[in-house]
Design an enzyme around this catalytic site. Structure first.
Site, PDB file in Angstrom:
ATOM      1  N   LYS A 120      13.801 -12.316 -20.485  1.00 56.82           N
ATOM      2  CA  LYS A 120      13.947 -13.050 -19.222  1.00 56.82           C
ATOM      3  C   LYS A 120      13.032 -12.431 -18.190  1.00 56.82           C
ATOM      4  O   LYS A 120      12.718 -11.237 -18.267  1.00 56.82           O
ATOM      5  CB  LYS A 120      15.390 -12.966 -18.716  1.00 56.82           C
ATOM      6  CG  LYS A 120      15.782 -14.077 -17.787  1.00 56.82           C
ATOM      7  CD  LYS A 120      16.133 -15.323 -18.579  1.00 56.82           C
ATOM      8  CE  LYS A 120      16.620 -16.457 -17.747  1.00 56.82           C
ATOM      9  NZ  LYS A 120      17.282 -17.469 -18.571  1.00 56.82           N
TER      10      LYS A 120
HETATM   11  N1  GLU Z   1      15.826 -20.862 -19.045  1.00 56.44           N
HETATM   12  C1  GLU Z   1      16.413 -21.544 -20.154  1.00 56.44           C
HETATM   13  C2  GLU Z   1      17.644 -20.806 -20.642  1.00 56.44           C
HETATM   14  O1  GLU Z   1      18.231 -20.012 -19.928  1.00 56.44           O
HETATM   15  C3  GLU Z   1      15.419 -21.868 -21.248  1.00 56.44           C
HETATM   16  C4  GLU Z   1      14.793 -20.705 -21.921  1.00 56.44           C
HETATM   17  C5  GLU Z   1      13.688 -21.088 -22.912  1.00 56.44           C
HETATM   18  O2  GLU Z   1      13.519 -22.250 -23.198  1.00 56.44           O
HETATM   19  O3  GLU Z   1      13.037 -20.157 -23.376  1.00 56.44           O
HETATM   20  O4  GLU Z   1      18.111 -21.032 -21.713  1.00 56.44           O
END
Ligand code: GLU
Length: 430
Positions: A120
Protein backbone atom coordinates in the site's frame (compact mmCIF):
# COMPACT_ATOMS: atom_id res chain seq x y z
CA UNK A 1 13.00 -24.85 8.33
CA UNK A 2 11.18 -23.70 11.43
CA UNK A 3 10.08 -26.22 14.01
CA UNK A 4 6.44 -27.00 13.32
CA UNK A 5 5.88 -28.39 16.79
CA UNK A 6 6.45 -24.94 18.17
CA UNK A 7 2.96 -23.49 18.17
CA UNK A 8 1.81 -20.18 19.48
CA UNK A 9 -0.66 -20.31 22.29
CA UNK A 10 -1.35 -16.83 23.54
CA UNK A 11 -2.60 -17.01 27.11
CA UNK A 12 -5.09 -14.34 26.63
CA UNK A 13 -7.70 -13.73 24.21
CA UNK A 14 -8.61 -12.68 21.34
CA UNK A 15 -9.51 -9.06 20.99
CA UNK A 16 -7.08 -6.52 22.33
CA UNK A 17 -8.43 -3.30 23.71
CA UNK A 18 -7.19 -1.13 20.85
CA UNK A 19 -8.55 0.86 17.94
CA UNK A 20 -5.36 1.61 16.05
CA UNK A 21 -5.61 0.25 12.45
CA UNK A 22 -2.45 -1.86 12.58
CA UNK A 23 -3.30 -3.16 16.05
CA UNK A 24 -6.87 -3.78 14.91
CA UNK A 25 -5.54 -5.88 12.04
CA UNK A 26 -3.12 -7.65 14.37
CA UNK A 27 -5.72 -8.57 16.97
CA UNK A 28 -7.72 -10.43 14.30
CA UNK A 29 -4.50 -11.88 12.90
CA UNK A 30 -3.51 -13.18 16.36
CA UNK A 31 -6.91 -14.75 16.89
CA UNK A 32 -6.83 -16.51 13.51
CA UNK A 33 -3.18 -17.56 13.96
CA UNK A 34 -4.05 -19.06 17.32
CA UNK A 35 -6.93 -21.10 15.88
CA UNK A 36 -4.69 -22.23 13.01
CA UNK A 37 -1.95 -23.24 15.43
CA UNK A 38 0.37 -21.23 13.26
CA UNK A 39 4.03 -22.10 13.53
CA UNK A 40 5.78 -19.60 15.78
CA UNK A 41 8.49 -18.70 13.25
CA UNK A 42 5.96 -18.07 10.50
CA UNK A 43 3.88 -16.08 12.96
CA UNK A 44 6.83 -13.80 13.65
CA UNK A 45 7.53 -13.32 9.93
CA UNK A 46 3.91 -12.50 9.14
CA UNK A 47 3.62 -9.93 11.93
CA UNK A 48 6.21 -7.72 10.24
CA UNK A 49 6.20 -5.85 6.94
CA UNK A 50 8.93 -6.83 4.43
CA UNK A 51 9.84 -3.25 3.51
CA UNK A 52 8.71 0.27 4.40
CA UNK A 53 9.81 3.38 2.53
CA UNK A 54 9.30 7.01 3.55
CA UNK A 55 10.04 9.66 0.93
CA UNK A 56 10.07 13.45 0.96
CA UNK A 57 8.43 14.77 -2.17
CA UNK A 58 9.41 18.29 -3.21
CA UNK A 59 6.81 19.86 -5.50
CA UNK A 60 6.93 23.19 -7.30
CA UNK A 61 3.55 24.75 -6.54
CA UNK A 62 1.65 27.03 -8.93
CA UNK A 63 2.56 30.08 -6.83
CA UNK A 64 6.27 29.48 -7.45
CA UNK A 65 6.98 28.13 -3.93
CA UNK A 66 8.37 24.67 -3.25
CA UNK A 67 6.37 22.47 -0.86
CA UNK A 68 7.63 19.20 0.54
CA UNK A 69 5.12 16.36 1.02
CA UNK A 70 5.66 13.01 2.75
CA UNK A 71 4.95 9.72 0.98
CA UNK A 72 4.96 6.09 2.07
CA UNK A 73 5.05 2.72 0.38
CA UNK A 74 4.90 -0.49 2.39
CA UNK A 75 5.47 -3.96 0.95
CA UNK A 76 3.94 -6.12 3.61
CA UNK A 77 4.59 -9.58 2.23
CA UNK A 78 5.58 -10.78 -1.22
CA UNK A 79 5.85 -14.53 -0.75
CA UNK A 80 2.86 -15.25 -3.03
CA UNK A 81 3.84 -12.73 -5.72
CA UNK A 82 4.48 -9.04 -6.39
CA UNK A 83 3.24 -6.49 -3.89
CA UNK A 84 -0.24 -5.26 -4.84
CA UNK A 85 -2.25 -2.41 -3.43
CA UNK A 86 -3.46 1.10 -3.96
CA UNK A 87 -2.00 4.53 -3.36
CA UNK A 88 -4.08 6.95 -1.29
CA UNK A 89 -3.78 10.71 -1.12
CA UNK A 90 -5.10 11.95 2.19
CA UNK A 91 -4.40 14.62 4.80
CA UNK A 92 -4.39 12.15 7.65
CA UNK A 93 -2.51 9.22 6.15
CA UNK A 94 0.20 7.75 8.44
CA UNK A 95 2.81 5.04 8.11
CA UNK A 96 0.90 2.91 10.65
CA UNK A 97 -2.25 3.16 8.57
CA UNK A 98 -0.41 2.28 5.35
CA UNK A 99 1.18 -0.69 7.12
CA UNK A 100 -2.25 -1.98 8.19
CA UNK A 101 -3.66 -1.45 4.70
CA UNK A 102 -0.68 -3.29 3.18
CA UNK A 103 -1.24 -6.22 5.53
CA UNK A 104 -4.94 -6.27 4.62
CA UNK A 105 -3.95 -6.39 0.92
CA UNK A 106 -1.79 -9.46 1.67
CA UNK A 107 -4.75 -11.28 3.22
CA UNK A 108 -7.18 -9.99 0.58
CA UNK A 109 -5.11 -11.30 -2.35
CA UNK A 110 -4.82 -14.65 -0.60
CA UNK A 111 -8.59 -14.83 0.13
CA UNK A 112 -9.40 -14.46 -3.58
CA UNK A 113 -6.42 -16.63 -4.46
CA UNK A 114 -4.60 -14.32 -6.84
CA UNK A 115 -0.81 -14.52 -7.15
CA UNK A 116 0.08 -11.30 -5.38
CA UNK A 117 1.44 -10.24 -2.04
CA UNK A 118 0.24 -7.12 -0.27
CA UNK A 119 1.38 -3.50 -0.46
CA UNK A 120 0.00 0.00 0.00
CA UNK A 121 1.11 3.56 -0.54
CA UNK A 122 0.07 6.95 0.73
CA UNK A 123 0.93 10.60 0.34
CA UNK A 124 0.05 13.11 3.06
CA UNK A 125 -1.76 15.86 1.15
CA UNK A 126 -5.14 17.45 0.60
CA UNK A 127 -5.82 16.55 -3.04
CA UNK A 128 -8.86 18.88 -3.16
CA UNK A 129 -6.60 21.89 -2.62
CA UNK A 130 -4.13 20.96 -5.38
CA UNK A 131 -4.36 22.08 -9.00
CA UNK A 132 -4.14 19.44 -11.74
CA UNK A 133 -0.56 20.50 -12.46
CA UNK A 134 0.44 20.22 -8.78
CA UNK A 135 -1.23 16.82 -8.52
CA UNK A 136 0.67 15.60 -11.58
CA UNK A 137 4.05 16.85 -10.30
CA UNK A 138 3.34 15.33 -6.86
CA UNK A 139 2.38 11.98 -8.39
CA UNK A 140 5.40 11.84 -10.69
CA UNK A 141 7.89 12.80 -7.98
CA UNK A 142 6.36 10.29 -5.53
CA UNK A 143 6.59 7.58 -8.22
CA UNK A 144 10.24 8.50 -8.87
CA UNK A 145 10.88 8.35 -5.10
CA UNK A 146 9.63 4.77 -4.75
CA UNK A 147 10.69 3.58 -8.22
CA UNK A 148 13.13 0.95 -7.00
CA UNK A 149 10.23 -0.92 -5.39
CA UNK A 150 7.94 -0.76 -8.42
CA UNK A 151 7.73 -3.18 -11.33
CA UNK A 152 5.33 -5.75 -12.81
CA UNK A 153 7.21 -8.47 -10.93
CA UNK A 154 7.86 -6.59 -7.70
CA UNK A 155 5.17 -4.06 -6.77
CA UNK A 156 2.08 -3.01 -8.70
CA UNK A 157 0.09 -0.02 -7.37
CA UNK A 158 -3.54 0.85 -8.13
CA UNK A 159 -6.09 3.53 -7.19
CA UNK A 160 -7.34 3.96 -3.63
CA UNK A 161 -8.88 6.83 -1.64
CA UNK A 162 -8.65 10.10 -3.68
CA UNK A 163 -6.64 8.60 -6.54
CA UNK A 164 -7.99 7.60 -9.95
CA UNK A 165 -7.25 6.50 -13.51
CA UNK A 166 -5.57 9.74 -14.45
CA UNK A 167 -3.14 9.46 -11.54
CA UNK A 168 -2.39 5.84 -12.50
CA UNK A 169 -1.61 7.05 -16.04
CA UNK A 170 1.05 9.41 -14.60
CA UNK A 171 2.50 6.58 -12.47
CA UNK A 172 2.74 4.37 -15.56
CA UNK A 173 4.27 7.12 -17.68
CA UNK A 174 6.86 8.11 -15.06
CA UNK A 175 7.94 4.51 -14.55
CA UNK A 176 8.06 3.94 -18.32
CA UNK A 177 10.17 7.06 -18.94
CA UNK A 178 12.72 5.84 -16.39
CA UNK A 179 12.83 2.42 -18.04
CA UNK A 180 12.97 3.84 -21.58
CA UNK A 181 10.04 1.74 -22.78
CA UNK A 182 6.32 1.46 -22.09
CA UNK A 183 5.51 -0.82 -19.15
CA UNK A 184 1.74 -1.03 -18.79
CA UNK A 185 1.76 -3.85 -16.19
CA UNK A 186 3.48 -1.73 -13.53
CA UNK A 187 0.18 -0.27 -12.35
CA UNK A 188 -3.50 -1.22 -12.60
CA UNK A 189 -6.66 0.87 -12.68
CA UNK A 190 -5.34 2.75 -15.73
CA UNK A 191 -7.57 4.39 -18.34
CA UNK A 192 -8.86 1.76 -20.79
CA UNK A 193 -7.23 3.65 -23.70
CA UNK A 194 -3.78 2.94 -22.33
CA UNK A 195 -3.99 -0.62 -21.10
CA UNK A 196 -6.65 -0.48 -18.40
CA UNK A 197 -9.17 -3.31 -18.15
CA UNK A 198 -12.82 -3.01 -19.00
CA UNK A 199 -14.81 -3.35 -15.80
CA UNK A 200 -11.99 -2.28 -13.45
CA UNK A 201 -13.64 0.98 -12.44
CA UNK A 202 -16.84 -0.76 -11.31
CA UNK A 203 -15.12 -3.90 -10.01
CA UNK A 204 -15.06 -3.17 -6.27
CA UNK A 205 -18.74 -2.15 -6.22
CA UNK A 206 -19.66 -5.15 -8.39
CA UNK A 207 -17.86 -7.44 -5.93
CA UNK A 208 -19.76 -5.85 -3.03
CA UNK A 209 -23.03 -6.56 -4.84
CA UNK A 210 -22.07 -10.19 -5.55
CA UNK A 211 -21.12 -11.07 -1.97
CA UNK A 212 -24.15 -9.21 -0.59
CA UNK A 213 -26.36 -11.32 -2.86
CA UNK A 214 -24.65 -14.49 -1.59
CA UNK A 215 -25.00 -13.42 2.05
CA UNK A 216 -28.69 -12.54 1.88
CA UNK A 217 -29.37 -15.81 0.11
CA UNK A 218 -27.70 -17.67 3.01
CA UNK A 219 -29.89 -15.77 5.48
CA UNK A 220 -33.06 -16.41 3.48
CA UNK A 221 -33.65 -12.69 2.83
CA UNK A 222 -35.16 -11.83 -0.55
CA UNK A 223 -32.82 -9.45 -2.41
CA UNK A 224 -35.84 -7.91 -4.10
CA UNK A 225 -37.06 -5.24 -1.77
CA UNK A 226 -34.15 -5.67 0.68
CA UNK A 227 -33.39 -2.30 2.29
CA UNK A 228 -29.85 -0.97 2.05
CA UNK A 229 -27.90 1.96 3.58
CA UNK A 230 -24.58 2.95 2.02
CA UNK A 231 -21.98 5.15 3.71
CA UNK A 232 -19.70 6.73 1.11
CA UNK A 233 -20.63 7.79 -2.43
CA UNK A 234 -17.23 7.59 -4.10
CA UNK A 235 -16.33 4.87 -6.57
CA UNK A 236 -17.19 1.96 -4.24
CA UNK A 237 -20.31 3.37 -2.57
CA UNK A 238 -21.92 4.72 -5.72
CA UNK A 239 -21.35 1.61 -7.87
CA UNK A 240 -22.47 -0.69 -5.02
CA UNK A 241 -25.68 1.35 -4.64
CA UNK A 242 -26.32 1.31 -8.37
CA UNK A 243 -25.78 -2.43 -8.77
CA UNK A 244 -27.70 -3.38 -5.61
CA UNK A 245 -30.58 -1.28 -6.87
CA UNK A 246 -30.42 -3.13 -10.20
CA UNK A 247 -30.75 -6.36 -8.19
CA UNK A 248 -34.01 -5.07 -6.74
CA UNK A 249 -32.79 -3.62 -3.44
CA UNK A 250 -34.21 -0.40 -2.04
CA UNK A 251 -31.43 2.07 -1.19
CA UNK A 252 -32.97 3.98 1.73
CA UNK A 253 -29.87 5.87 2.87
CA UNK A 254 -26.68 7.21 1.31
CA UNK A 255 -24.03 9.58 2.59
CA UNK A 256 -20.84 11.31 1.58
CA UNK A 257 -18.51 13.94 2.97
CA UNK A 258 -21.29 16.54 2.73
CA UNK A 259 -23.84 14.65 4.85
CA UNK A 260 -26.36 11.81 5.00
CA UNK A 261 -29.58 11.41 3.04
CA UNK A 262 -32.68 9.30 3.65
CA UNK A 263 -35.72 8.31 1.64
CA UNK A 264 -37.85 5.46 2.94
CA UNK A 265 -39.36 4.88 -0.52
CA UNK A 266 -35.87 4.38 -1.97
CA UNK A 267 -33.34 6.84 -3.40
CA UNK A 268 -33.06 7.17 -7.16
CA UNK A 269 -29.35 6.39 -7.45
CA UNK A 270 -29.05 7.46 -11.10
CA UNK A 271 -30.40 10.88 -10.12
CA UNK A 272 -28.05 11.07 -7.13
CA UNK A 273 -25.10 10.23 -9.40
CA UNK A 274 -26.13 12.86 -11.89
CA UNK A 275 -26.37 15.37 -9.03
CA UNK A 276 -22.85 14.47 -7.85
CA UNK A 277 -21.47 14.79 -11.39
CA UNK A 278 -22.58 18.42 -11.54
CA UNK A 279 -22.28 19.43 -7.88
CA UNK A 280 -19.29 17.26 -6.75
CA UNK A 281 -21.11 16.12 -3.56
CA UNK A 282 -24.61 15.06 -2.53
CA UNK A 283 -25.19 18.39 -0.71
CA UNK A 284 -28.58 19.80 -1.74
CA UNK A 285 -29.74 16.58 -3.47
CA UNK A 286 -33.50 17.02 -3.74
CA UNK A 287 -34.44 13.30 -3.88
CA UNK A 288 -34.03 12.64 -0.13
CA UNK A 289 -34.25 14.18 3.34
CA UNK A 290 -31.08 15.02 5.22
CA UNK A 291 -30.18 13.39 8.51
CA UNK A 292 -27.23 13.37 10.88
CA UNK A 293 -24.25 11.42 9.44
CA UNK A 294 -24.16 9.03 12.43
CA UNK A 295 -27.86 8.18 11.90
CA UNK A 296 -27.03 6.67 8.50
CA UNK A 297 -25.12 3.78 10.10
CA UNK A 298 -27.90 3.31 12.63
CA UNK A 299 -30.74 3.06 10.09
CA UNK A 300 -32.92 0.00 10.36
CA UNK A 301 -32.17 -1.95 7.18
CA UNK A 302 -31.31 -5.39 5.81
CA UNK A 303 -27.84 -4.49 4.52
CA UNK A 304 -25.42 -1.79 5.63
CA UNK A 305 -22.49 -1.01 3.31
CA UNK A 306 -19.79 1.11 4.97
CA UNK A 307 -17.81 2.24 1.91
CA UNK A 308 -15.95 5.26 3.23
CA UNK A 309 -13.05 5.00 5.68
CA UNK A 310 -11.59 3.05 8.58
CA UNK A 311 -13.09 2.94 12.08
CA UNK A 312 -16.67 3.94 11.36
CA UNK A 313 -18.28 1.18 13.41
CA UNK A 314 -16.76 1.21 16.88
CA UNK A 315 -17.98 0.38 20.41
CA UNK A 316 -19.40 3.92 20.40
CA UNK A 317 -22.14 3.03 17.88
CA UNK A 318 -22.00 -0.77 17.37
CA UNK A 319 -24.77 -1.36 19.90
CA UNK A 320 -27.08 0.96 17.93
CA UNK A 321 -26.61 -0.73 14.56
CA UNK A 322 -29.87 -2.22 13.28
CA UNK A 323 -29.02 -4.22 10.18
CA UNK A 324 -28.86 -7.93 9.38
CA UNK A 325 -25.79 -7.81 7.13
CA UNK A 326 -22.78 -5.50 7.03
CA UNK A 327 -20.84 -5.64 3.77
CA UNK A 328 -17.52 -3.84 4.22
CA UNK A 329 -16.89 -1.91 1.00
CA UNK A 330 -14.14 0.14 2.70
CA UNK A 331 -10.96 -1.25 4.23
CA UNK A 332 -11.17 -1.54 8.01
CA UNK A 333 -14.53 0.22 8.61
CA UNK A 334 -15.18 -1.86 11.75
CA UNK A 335 -12.84 -1.53 14.69
CA UNK A 336 -11.65 -4.72 16.40
CA UNK A 337 -13.51 -3.86 19.60
CA UNK A 338 -16.78 -3.54 17.68
CA UNK A 339 -16.51 -7.07 16.25
CA UNK A 340 -17.76 -8.95 19.35
CA UNK A 341 -20.63 -6.47 19.80
CA UNK A 342 -21.86 -7.07 16.24
CA UNK A 343 -21.41 -10.79 16.70
CA UNK A 344 -23.46 -10.70 19.90
CA UNK A 345 -26.22 -8.90 18.00
CA UNK A 346 -26.25 -11.65 15.36
CA UNK A 347 -25.22 -9.36 12.51
CA UNK A 348 -23.51 -11.15 9.62
CA UNK A 349 -20.39 -9.16 8.72
CA UNK A 350 -18.86 -9.76 5.28
CA UNK A 351 -15.30 -8.67 6.05
CA UNK A 352 -13.41 -6.12 3.97
CA UNK A 353 -10.75 -8.59 2.80
CA UNK A 354 -13.53 -10.52 1.06
CA UNK A 355 -16.21 -7.87 0.46
CA UNK A 356 -14.09 -5.34 -1.43
CA UNK A 357 -11.78 -7.83 -3.16
CA UNK A 358 -13.53 -7.44 -6.53
CA UNK A 359 -11.29 -4.44 -7.24
CA UNK A 360 -8.00 -6.21 -6.81
CA UNK A 361 -9.36 -9.26 -8.63
CA UNK A 362 -9.96 -7.20 -11.76
CA UNK A 363 -6.59 -5.48 -11.17
CA UNK A 364 -5.15 -8.97 -11.48
CA UNK A 365 -7.02 -9.43 -14.77
CA UNK A 366 -5.64 -6.09 -15.97
CA UNK A 367 -2.08 -7.15 -15.11
CA UNK A 368 -2.60 -10.49 -16.92
CA UNK A 369 -4.00 -8.72 -20.02
CA UNK A 370 -1.07 -6.27 -20.02
CA UNK A 371 1.47 -9.05 -19.78
CA UNK A 372 -0.13 -11.15 -22.50
CA UNK A 373 -0.97 -8.13 -24.66
CA UNK A 374 -4.47 -9.45 -25.34
CA UNK A 375 -7.58 -7.72 -24.03
CA UNK A 376 -10.76 -9.31 -22.73
CA UNK A 377 -14.39 -8.38 -23.33
CA UNK A 378 -16.37 -6.86 -20.47
CA UNK A 379 -18.46 -10.03 -20.20
CA UNK A 380 -15.36 -12.13 -19.78
CA UNK A 381 -14.02 -9.82 -17.04
CA UNK A 382 -17.33 -9.74 -15.17
CA UNK A 383 -18.02 -13.48 -15.49
CA UNK A 384 -14.58 -14.46 -14.20
CA UNK A 385 -14.74 -11.96 -11.37
CA UNK A 386 -18.17 -13.18 -10.34
CA UNK A 387 -17.00 -16.77 -10.32
CA UNK A 388 -13.95 -15.93 -8.21
CA UNK A 389 -15.94 -13.82 -5.74
CA UNK A 390 -18.54 -16.57 -5.28
CA UNK A 391 -15.87 -19.23 -4.81
CA UNK A 392 -14.10 -17.02 -2.29
CA UNK A 393 -17.34 -16.34 -0.43
CA UNK A 394 -18.00 -20.09 -0.22
CA UNK A 395 -14.45 -20.85 0.97
CA UNK A 396 -14.67 -18.17 3.68
CA UNK A 397 -18.12 -19.40 4.73
CA UNK A 398 -16.95 -23.02 4.95
CA UNK A 399 -13.82 -22.08 6.89
CA UNK A 400 -15.87 -19.99 9.32
CA UNK A 401 -18.29 -22.89 9.83
CA UNK A 402 -15.47 -25.38 10.31
CA UNK A 403 -13.81 -23.25 12.99
CA UNK A 404 -17.12 -21.93 14.39
CA UNK A 405 -16.01 -18.33 14.05
CA UNK A 406 -17.39 -15.19 12.35
CA UNK A 407 -16.73 -14.74 8.63
CA UNK A 408 -13.97 -12.21 9.34
CA UNK A 409 -11.91 -14.71 11.30
CA UNK A 410 -12.74 -17.39 8.71
CA UNK A 411 -11.29 -15.10 6.02
CA UNK A 412 -8.15 -14.44 8.07
CA UNK A 413 -7.68 -18.16 8.73
CA UNK A 414 -8.02 -18.95 5.03
CA UNK A 415 -5.62 -16.17 4.04
CA UNK A 416 -2.98 -16.71 6.71
CA UNK A 417 -2.95 -20.42 6.01
CA UNK A 418 -2.33 -19.79 2.29
CA UNK A 419 0.45 -17.26 2.87
CA UNK A 420 2.04 -19.40 5.59
CA UNK A 421 2.08 -22.51 3.38
CA UNK A 422 3.88 -20.63 0.60
CA UNK A 423 6.32 -19.15 3.06
CA UNK A 424 7.02 -22.57 4.49
CA UNK A 425 7.63 -24.12 1.07
CA UNK A 426 9.94 -21.28 0.11
CA UNK A 427 11.83 -21.48 3.41
CA UNK A 428 13.81 -18.73 5.06
CA UNK A 429 16.60 -17.49 2.78
CA UNK A 430 19.79 -17.03 4.73
N1 GLU B 1 -7.27 0.02 -3.44
C1 GLU B 1 -7.98 -1.18 -3.74
C2 GLU B 1 -8.08 -2.07 -2.51
O1 GLU B 1 -7.92 -1.62 -1.39
C3 GLU B 1 -7.47 -1.89 -4.97
C4 GLU B 1 -6.08 -2.40 -4.89
C5 GLU B 1 -5.56 -2.97 -6.21
O2 GLU B 1 -6.32 -3.13 -7.14
O3 GLU B 1 -4.36 -3.26 -6.24
O4 GLU B 1 -8.37 -3.22 -2.61
Amino acid sequence: MTDITNFIRPEKPLFLAVEHPFEAMMSRFDYAAQLLNLDRGLYKVLRNPDRQIIVSIPVLMDNGEVEVFTGYRVLYNTSRGPGKGGIRFDKNVTLEEVKALAAWMTWKCAVVNIPFGGAKGGVVCDPMSLSVGELERLTRRYTAGIIELLGPDSDVPAPDVNTNERIMAWVMDTYSMHHRHTVTAVVTGKPVEMGGSLGRREATGRGVMIVTREAVRHLGIDIIGATVAVQGFGNVGSVSSQLLREQGCKIIGVGDISGAFYNKKGIDIEKALEWVRTNRTLAGFPGAETMEPEELLELECDVLVPAAKEDQITPRNAEKIRTKVICEGANGPTSAKADPILQEKGILVIPDILANAGGVTVSYFEWVQNRVGYFWSLDRVNDRMERMMKESFDSVYETAERYKVPLRIGAYILAIDKVARTLKLRGIYA
